[in-house]
Design a protein around this motif. Structure first.
Motif, PDB file in Angstrom:
ATOM      1  N   GLU A 385     -37.845  52.214  -4.233  1.00 46.63           N
ATOM      2  CA  GLU A 385     -36.890  51.102  -4.155  1.00 46.63           C
ATOM      3  C   GLU A 385     -37.500  49.859  -3.515  1.00 46.63           C
ATOM      4  O   GLU A 385     -36.984  48.762  -3.694  1.00 46.63           O
ATOM      5  N   SER A 386     -38.616  50.031  -2.798  1.00 48.21           N
ATOM      6  CA  SER A 386     -39.259  48.868  -2.183  1.00 48.21           C
ATOM      7  C   SER A 386     -39.864  47.940  -3.223  1.00 48.21           C
ATOM      8  O   SER A 386     -40.123  46.763  -2.953  1.00 48.21           O
ATOM      9  N   GLY A 387     -40.131  48.483  -4.427  1.00 51.21           N
ATOM     10  CA  GLY A 387     -40.751  47.682  -5.489  1.00 51.21           C
ATOM     11  C   GLY A 387     -42.232  47.474  -5.301  1.00 51.21           C
ATOM     12  O   GLY A 387     -42.865  46.740  -6.061  1.00 51.21           O
ATOM     13  N   ARG A 388     -42.835  48.135  -4.279  1.00 47.66           N
ATOM     14  CA  ARG A 388     -44.258  47.937  -4.000  1.00 47.66           C
ATOM     15  C   ARG A 388     -45.116  49.146  -4.367  1.00 47.66           C
ATOM     16  O   ARG A 388     -46.294  49.179  -4.066  1.00 47.66           O
ATOM     17  N   SER A 389     -44.522  50.126  -5.054  1.00 44.60           N
ATOM     18  CA  SER A 389     -45.286  51.305  -5.466  1.00 44.60           C
ATOM     19  C   SER A 389     -44.768  51.807  -6.809  1.00 44.60           C
ATOM     20  O   SER A 389     -43.782  52.529  -6.883  1.00 44.60           O
ATOM     21  N   SER A 390     -45.434  51.385  -7.876  1.00 44.13           N
ATOM     22  CA  SER A 390     -45.036  51.866  -9.207  1.00 44.13           C
ATOM     23  C   SER A 390     -45.312  53.360  -9.333  1.00 44.13           C
ATOM     24  O   SER A 390     -44.648  54.066 -10.103  1.00 44.13           O
ATOM     25  N   GLY A 391     -46.297  53.864  -8.565  1.00 39.94           N
ATOM     26  CA  GLY A 391     -46.555  55.300  -8.569  1.00 39.94           C
ATOM     27  C   GLY A 391     -45.376  56.085  -8.042  1.00 39.94           C
ATOM     28  O   GLY A 391     -45.058  57.176  -8.529  1.00 39.94           O
ATOM     29  N   ALA A 392     -44.691  55.533  -7.031  1.00 38.65           N
ATOM     30  CA  ALA A 392     -43.496  56.191  -6.496  1.00 38.65           C
ATOM     31  C   ALA A 392     -42.383  56.191  -7.529  1.00 38.65           C
ATOM     32  O   ALA A 392     -41.641  57.172  -7.667  1.00 38.65           O
ATOM     33  N   ALA A 393     -42.249  55.090  -8.272  1.00 38.99           N
ATOM     34  CA  ALA A 393     -41.230  55.030  -9.334  1.00 38.99           C
ATOM     35  C   ALA A 393     -41.485  56.111 -10.372  1.00 38.99           C
ATOM     36  O   ALA A 393     -40.558  56.789 -10.830  1.00 38.99           O
ATOM     37  N   LEU A 394     -42.757  56.284 -10.756  1.00 41.71           N
ATOM     38  CA  LEU A 394     -43.107  57.313 -11.739  1.00 41.71           C
ATOM     39  C   LEU A 394     -42.816  58.710 -11.192  1.00 41.71           C
ATOM     40  O   LEU A 394     -42.184  59.534 -11.870  1.00 41.71           O
ATOM     41  N   THR A 395     -43.259  58.974  -9.976  1.00 39.16           N
ATOM     42  CA  THR A 395     -43.072  60.297  -9.385  1.00 39.16           C
ATOM     43  C   THR A 395     -41.588  60.617  -9.226  1.00 39.16           C
ATOM     44  O   THR A 395     -41.148  61.737  -9.518  1.00 39.16           O
ATOM     45  N   LEU A 396     -40.810  59.637  -8.776  1.00 35.08           N
ATOM     46  CA  LEU A 396     -39.368  59.842  -8.623  1.00 35.08           C
ATOM     47  C   LEU A 396     -38.724  60.112  -9.980  1.00 35.08           C
ATOM     48  O   LEU A 396     -37.881  61.015 -10.112  1.00 35.08           O
ATOM     49  N   GLY A 397     -39.137  59.360 -11.001  1.00 32.85           N
ATOM     50  CA  GLY A 397     -38.594  59.571 -12.333  1.00 32.85           C
ATOM     51  C   GLY A 397     -38.871  60.979 -12.843  1.00 32.85           C
ATOM     52  O   GLY A 397     -38.000  61.646 -13.417  1.00 32.85           O
ATOM     53  N   LEU A 398     -40.082  61.473 -12.618  1.00 37.61           N
ATOM     54  CA  LEU A 398     -40.443  62.817 -13.081  1.00 37.61           C
ATOM     55  C   LEU A 398     -39.663  63.894 -12.338  1.00 37.61           C
ATOM     56  O   LEU A 398     -39.220  64.882 -12.936  1.00 37.61           O
ATOM     57  N   LEU A 399     -39.499  63.718 -11.030  1.00 42.64           N
ATOM     58  CA  LEU A 399     -38.734  64.696 -10.257  1.00 42.64           C
ATOM     59  C   LEU A 399     -37.267  64.733 -10.696  1.00 42.64           C
ATOM     60  O   LEU A 399     -36.672  65.807 -10.840  1.00 42.64           O
ATOM     61  N   LEU A 400     -36.683  63.566 -10.904  1.00 44.96           N
ATOM     62  CA  LEU A 400     -35.294  63.504 -11.352  1.00 44.96           C
ATOM     63  C   LEU A 400     -35.135  64.124 -12.742  1.00 44.96           C
ATOM     64  O   LEU A 400     -34.139  64.799 -13.019  1.00 44.96           O
ATOM     65  N   LYS A 401     -36.127  63.915 -13.588  1.00 46.85           N
ATOM     66  CA  LYS A 401     -36.099  64.523 -14.918  1.00 46.85           C
ATOM     67  C   LYS A 401     -36.121  66.040 -14.796  1.00 46.85           C
ATOM     68  O   LYS A 401     -35.364  66.749 -15.471  1.00 46.85           O
ATOM     69  N   GLU A 402     -36.964  66.543 -13.915  1.00 45.76           N
ATOM     70  CA  GLU A 402     -37.066  67.987 -13.699  1.00 45.76           C
ATOM     71  C   GLU A 402     -35.762  68.555 -13.159  1.00 45.76           C
ATOM     72  O   GLU A 402     -35.378  69.683 -13.482  1.00 45.76           O
ATOM     73  N   GLN A 403     -35.060  67.764 -12.343  1.00 46.86           N
ATOM     74  CA  GLN A 403     -33.793  68.215 -11.762  1.00 46.86           C
ATOM     75  C   GLN A 403     -32.610  68.030 -12.707  1.00 46.86           C
ATOM     76  O   GLN A 403     -31.494  68.437 -12.388  1.00 46.86           O
ATOM     77  N   GLY A 404     -32.842  67.389 -13.859  1.00 47.15           N
ATOM     78  CA  GLY A 404     -31.767  67.198 -14.824  1.00 47.15           C
ATOM     79  C   GLY A 404     -30.946  65.941 -14.629  1.00 47.15           C
ATOM     80  O   GLY A 404     -29.938  65.740 -15.321  1.00 47.15           O
ATOM     81  N   THR A 405     -31.362  65.067 -13.703  1.00 44.27           N
ATOM     82  CA  THR A 405     -30.655  63.794 -13.491  1.00 44.27           C
ATOM     83  C   THR A 405     -31.292  62.769 -14.436  1.00 44.27           C
ATOM     84  O   THR A 405     -32.085  61.914 -14.025  1.00 44.27           O
ATOM     85  N   LEU A 406     -30.930  62.845 -15.708  1.00 45.07           N
ATOM     86  CA  LEU A 406     -31.712  62.187 -16.750  1.00 45.07           C
ATOM     87  C   LEU A 406     -31.490  60.679 -16.829  1.00 45.07           C
ATOM     88  O   LEU A 406     -32.432  59.933 -17.103  1.00 45.07           O
ATOM     89  N   ASP A 407     -30.265  60.219 -16.611  1.00 41.47           N
ATOM     90  CA  ASP A 407     -30.024  58.769 -16.693  1.00 41.47           C
ATOM     91  C   ASP A 407     -30.830  58.026 -15.626  1.00 41.47           C
ATOM     92  O   ASP A 407     -31.455  56.996 -15.901  1.00 41.47           O
ATOM     93  N   GLU A 408     -30.797  58.554 -14.413  1.00 39.06           N
ATOM     94  CA  GLU A 408     -31.536  57.899 -13.338  1.00 39.06           C
ATOM     95  C   GLU A 408     -33.038  58.043 -13.556  1.00 39.06           C
ATOM     96  O   GLU A 408     -33.810  57.119 -13.277  1.00 39.06           O
ATOM     97  N   ALA A 409     -33.461  59.204 -14.082  1.00 39.55           N
ATOM     98  CA  ALA A 409     -34.885  59.410 -14.383  1.00 39.55           C
ATOM     99  C   ALA A 409     -35.369  58.358 -15.378  1.00 39.55           C
ATOM    100  O   ALA A 409     -36.449  57.771 -15.221  1.00 39.55           O
ATOM    101  N   GLU A 410     -34.551  58.114 -16.405  1.00 37.82           N
ATOM    102  CA  GLU A 410     -34.919  57.112 -17.405  1.00 37.82           C
ATOM    103  C   GLU A 410     -35.124  55.740 -16.771  1.00 37.82           C
ATOM    104  O   GLU A 410     -36.100  55.032 -17.062  1.00 37.82           O
ATOM    105  N   SER A 411     -34.227  55.363 -15.865  1.00 40.29           N
ATOM    106  CA  SER A 411     -34.316  54.060 -15.217  1.00 40.29           C
ATOM    107  C   SER A 411     -35.617  53.924 -14.427  1.00 40.29           C
ATOM    108  O   SER A 411     -36.310  52.901 -14.514  1.00 40.29           O
ATOM    109  N   TRP A 412     -35.974  54.966 -13.665  1.00 36.34           N
ATOM    110  CA  TRP A 412     -37.194  54.874 -12.848  1.00 36.34           C
ATOM    111  C   TRP A 412     -38.454  54.910 -13.705  1.00 36.34           C
ATOM    112  O   TRP A 412     -39.452  54.257 -13.386  1.00 36.34           O
ATOM    113  N   LEU A 413     -38.425  55.658 -14.792  1.00 31.33           N
ATOM    114  CA  LEU A 413     -39.593  55.678 -15.681  1.00 31.33           C
ATOM    115  C   LEU A 413     -39.806  54.311 -16.328  1.00 31.33           C
ATOM    116  O   LEU A 413     -40.950  53.874 -16.520  1.00 31.33           O
ATOM    117  N   ARG A 414     -38.713  53.633 -16.654  1.00 36.34           N
ATOM    118  CA  ARG A 414     -38.846  52.277 -17.204  1.00 36.34           C
ATOM    119  C   ARG A 414     -39.481  51.347 -16.162  1.00 36.34           C
ATOM    120  O   ARG A 414     -40.356  50.530 -16.485  1.00 36.34           O
TER     121      ARG A 414
END
Length: 564
Positions: A385-414
Motif C-alpha cells: 500500500e505504500s506504493g514503493r514496492s511493486s514486488g510487495a504488490a506482486l507477492t500480496l496478489g499471489l498470496l490472495l490468489k492462493e487464499q481464494g480472494t480473487l478480486d483483490e488479488a486481481e487488483s494487486w497483480l494489476r
C-alpha cells in the motif's frame, strides 16, 4: 475342476464382466485357492473397489503368487509409496515365474529414477538377456554409462537402436555419449545426427557442442535448434560463444534464457558480463540467481556488489534514517542468502521499522513462512500500500490468489504490472483464465507469452483453439511446446490428429512423453497398443501412471489381466 473356475474368471475379466467373475471366483477364494484370490482381486479392482481388492492380493502374495505381489507393488507406486513398491517388486522378482521379469523392470525403473544405477543394473540385465527387450537393453546401457562404464554400455545401446520402439531415439543419443567417452567422437556424431534428424533436442545440443571447434557455423545452427526446443545447456553454450565474440546483446539473451531455466553457471557468467559492462544493479539480480542455484563464488560478488549499491542508495537518501535502513536491508539479504533465517528476519524488521518498503515485504514473507501469518500479512500489505514496492504488490496478489480472494488479488497483480514486475502479466492472465474471463485474460497471456513465458503461450494457445482460431492457436502452442511447456505438445498432437496427420501427431506426443507429460504419454500408449507394440505401450502407460494418470493405471491393469 478348481483351475477351470480361475480360467473362466480370467476370461470374464478380459471381457470386462467383473461382477460375473466375482461371483464365480469368490467361493474358490474363500476356500484359500491362491490363484482364485489373485483373480478375484482383479475382478474387484476392475469395478473400482480397490480397498476390497487389496486384501485378496495380499493373501495371494503371502502364498507365493508373484503376479499378486507385482500388483501390490504397482498399487504402492501409484500411491507414491516408492519404498513399499520397491520391497514388493523385489519379492516378486525373487519368487520367479512369468511375472518376475516385469517385476524386475518396474523395480529397475524406480531405482533408475533415483539414480541408483548400480542397483538397477542387474534387473535391467536380466530383462535384456532373458527377453531381448530393446527397452531393457536401452536402460541397461544407460545404467552402465551413468557408472562411467562406456565400453560395457556400447553393445547394449547398439542393440537398443536396432528396433524401432519408443525410446530408440534416446538410445542413439546415449550411444553417441558412450562413443564420445571412448574418444570416438566421429562415430558419436553419426548417431547424434540420426537422433537430431528425428527431432531429439539433446542430440542437437551434443552435436552443436561438438562441432563448435570444427565447424562453428554449423555448431551454432545446431545449438540454436536445441535451445529453441528447450535445451537450456545449449542456450548457455551460445551465450558463452557470443560473449567471447563481443556480441553482448546476444550473449545476454541466451545466458538469461539458460539461467531462467536453472543453469547455475549461466547466471554467474551473466553477472560477470554485466559487471564488465558497468551495470551493477542488473548484475546483482543474476548473482542472486546464481547463489540460489548453488554457485558459491557468486555469493562473494553479490556481497561486494550489494555493499556498493547500498552506498549509492544511501548517498541519495533524503531521510535521516535512509542510510541505516538500506544497510539493515542489505544485511538482511546477505544473512538470508547465508541461511541465517533468525538474524535475517531481525535485520529486515529493523529496516522495515525505519520505513524501508522492500524490507517490510521480506519481513512479511519471512513471518508467513514460519507460521506468523497475521503479522506477516500486515507487513506485506503495508509495503504494497505504500506504493514503493511493486514486488510487495506482486507477492500480496499471489498470496490472495492462493487464499481464494480473487478480486483483490486481481487488483494487486494489476498494480504489480504497472510497477514493472515482469511475471505479473502471466499471473494475472492465468487468474482471469481460471475465472473463465477469456476475453480479459487474452491480452495479459499474450503479453506474458511475448515476454517468453511458455506456460502463458500454452494456456493462450488452448484458449484460442477452443475459440476456433486455429492458426493463432497453432503458433502459440508451437511456441509453448518448443520452449518447455510439454502439455502444448500434446495439444498440437491432437490438432494434427483432427486433420488426419497421425504421423505428425505421434511425433508431438513423443515429444511430450519425453518431457514427462502424462496425457501425451497415455495417448501415445494407446496408439502403440492399437498397433500391437505392447511393450512400448506399457512403457508409456507406466510413465503416465507414475504421474497419477488414472486411465493409464487402468490400461496397465487391463494389460496385466491379458497376461502382458
Amino acid at each position: 475342476m478348481p483351475g477351470a473356475s480361475v480360467h473362466l474368471g480370467t476370461i470374464l475379466i478380459s471381457q470386462e464382466k467383473y461382477t460375473e467373475a466375482e461371483s464365480l471366483l469368490r467361493p474358490r477364494a474363500d476356500e484359500g485357492d491362491t490363484a482364485a484370490c489373485r483373480v478375484l482381486g482383479k475382478a474387484l479392482d476392475g469395478q473400482g473397489r480397490r480397498d476390497e481388492a487389496l486384501p485378496w492380493f495380499v493373501k495371494a502374495a503371502e502364498a507365493g503368487d508373484n503376479e499378486a505381489m507385482v500388483f501390490l507393488g504397482l498399487a504402492a507406486q501409484n500411491d507414491s509409496d516408492l519404498a513399499t513398491a520397491e520391497t514388493r517388486f523385489r519379492k516378486a522378482f525373487a519368487l520367479g515365474g512369468k511375472s518376475a521379469q516385469i517385476a524386475g523392470v518396474f523395480l529397475a525403473m524406480i531405482l533408475s529414477a533415483q539414480a541408483r544405477f548400480t542397483e538397477a543394473e542387474p534387473f535391467w540385465r536380466a530383462a535384456a538377456e532373458d527377453g531381448g527387450s530393446p527397452l531393457a537393453a536401452h536402460h541397461l546401457g544407460h545404467a552402465l554409462l551413468a557408472q562411467d562404464r562406456a565400453g560395457e554400455a556400447e553393445p547394449w545401446l547398439v542393440q537398443a537402436t536396432e528396433d524401432d520402439y519408443e525410446g530408440s531415439t534416446e538410445a542413439r543419443v546415449l550411444l553417441g555419449r558412450a562413443l564420445a567417452a571412448q574418444d570416438r567422437a566421429d562415430e558419436a556424431v553419426r548417431w547424434w545426427r540420426e537422433a537430431a534428424a528425428v527431432g531429439s533436442s539433446e542430440a542437437e545440443y551434443r552435436l552443436g557442442f561438438h562441432l563448435m571447434e570444427q565447424s562453428p557455423s554449423e555448431g551454432i545452427d545446431w545449438l540454436k535448434r536445441a535451445a529453441q526446443a528447450g535445451e537450456s545447456l545449449a542456450s548457455s553454450r551460445l551465450g558463452v560463444h557470443y560473449a567471447e565474440a563481443g556480441q553482448y546483446e546476444e550473449a545476454h539473451r541466451w545466458l538469461a534464457q539458460a539461467a531462467e531455466a536453472g543453469v547455475p553457471t549461466a547466471a554467474y557468467i551473466l553477472g560477470l558480463l554485466l559487471i564488465q559492462q558497468e551495470r551493477p544493479q542488473d548484475a546483482e539480480e543474476w548473482f542472486e540467481k546464481a547463489v540460489e542455484l548453488g554457485v558459491p563464488e557468486a555469493a562473494e560478488h553479490l556481497a561486494t556488489l550489494r555493499g556498493q549499491v547500498a552506498q549509492s542508495q544511501s548517498a541519495a537518501a533524503a531521510q535521516p534514517d535512509g542510510q541505516r535502513a538500506d544497510e539493515a536491508f542489505t544485511a538482511g539479504l546477505r544473512l538470508r542468502d547465508a541461511g541465517q533465517a533468525d538474524q535475517s528476519e531481525a535485520s529486515f524488521r529493523s529496516a522495515a521499522e525505519m520505513g524501508h518498503a522492500d524490507a517490510a515485504m521480506m519481513l512479511g514473507v519471512a513471518l508467513i513462512n514460519r507460521g506468523s501469518g497475521n503479522e506477516g500479512m500486515a507487513w506485506l500489505r503495508g509495503a504494497a500500500e505504500s506504493g514503493r514496492s511493486s514486488g510487495a504488490a506482486l507477492t500480496l496478489g499471489l498470496l490472495l490468489k492462493e487464499q481464494g480472494t480473487l478480486d483483490e488479488a486481481e487488483s494487486w497483480l494489476r498494480r504489480a504490472d504497472e510497477g514493472g514486475q515482469s511475471s505479473a502479466a502471466e499471473e494475472l492472465g492465468k487468474l482471469l483464465h481460471g475465472l473463465d474471463r477469456r476475453e480479459d485474460a487474452e491480452p495479459w497471456l499474450r503479453k506474458a507469452a511475448e515476454a517468453g513465458s511458455a506456460e502463458a503461450a500454452g494456456i493462450l494457445g488452448v484458449q484460442l483453439k477452443d475459440q476456433g482460431r486455429t492458426e493463432e492457436a497453432w503458433a502459440m502452442l508451437y511456441q509453448a511446446a518448443t520452449t518447455g511447456y510439454a502439455l502444448a505438445a500434446t495439444v498440437l498432437g491432437l490438432m494434427c490428429l483432427e486433420q488426419e496427420h497421425e504421423d505428425a501427431a505421434i511425433k508431438w506426443w513423443q515429444y511430450a512423453a519425453q518431457a514427462g507429460e502424462p496425457i501425451g504419454a497415455h495417448t501415445l500408449g494407446t496408439v502403440w497398443e492399437q498397433r500391437g507394440r505392447i511393450q512400448d505401450a506399457i512403457a508409456m502407460y507406466t510413465l503416465a501412471a507414475g504421474k497419477g494418470h488414472t486411465d493409464a493405471i487402468a490400461a496397465l491393469n487391463r494389460l496385466r489381466v491379458l497376461g502382458f
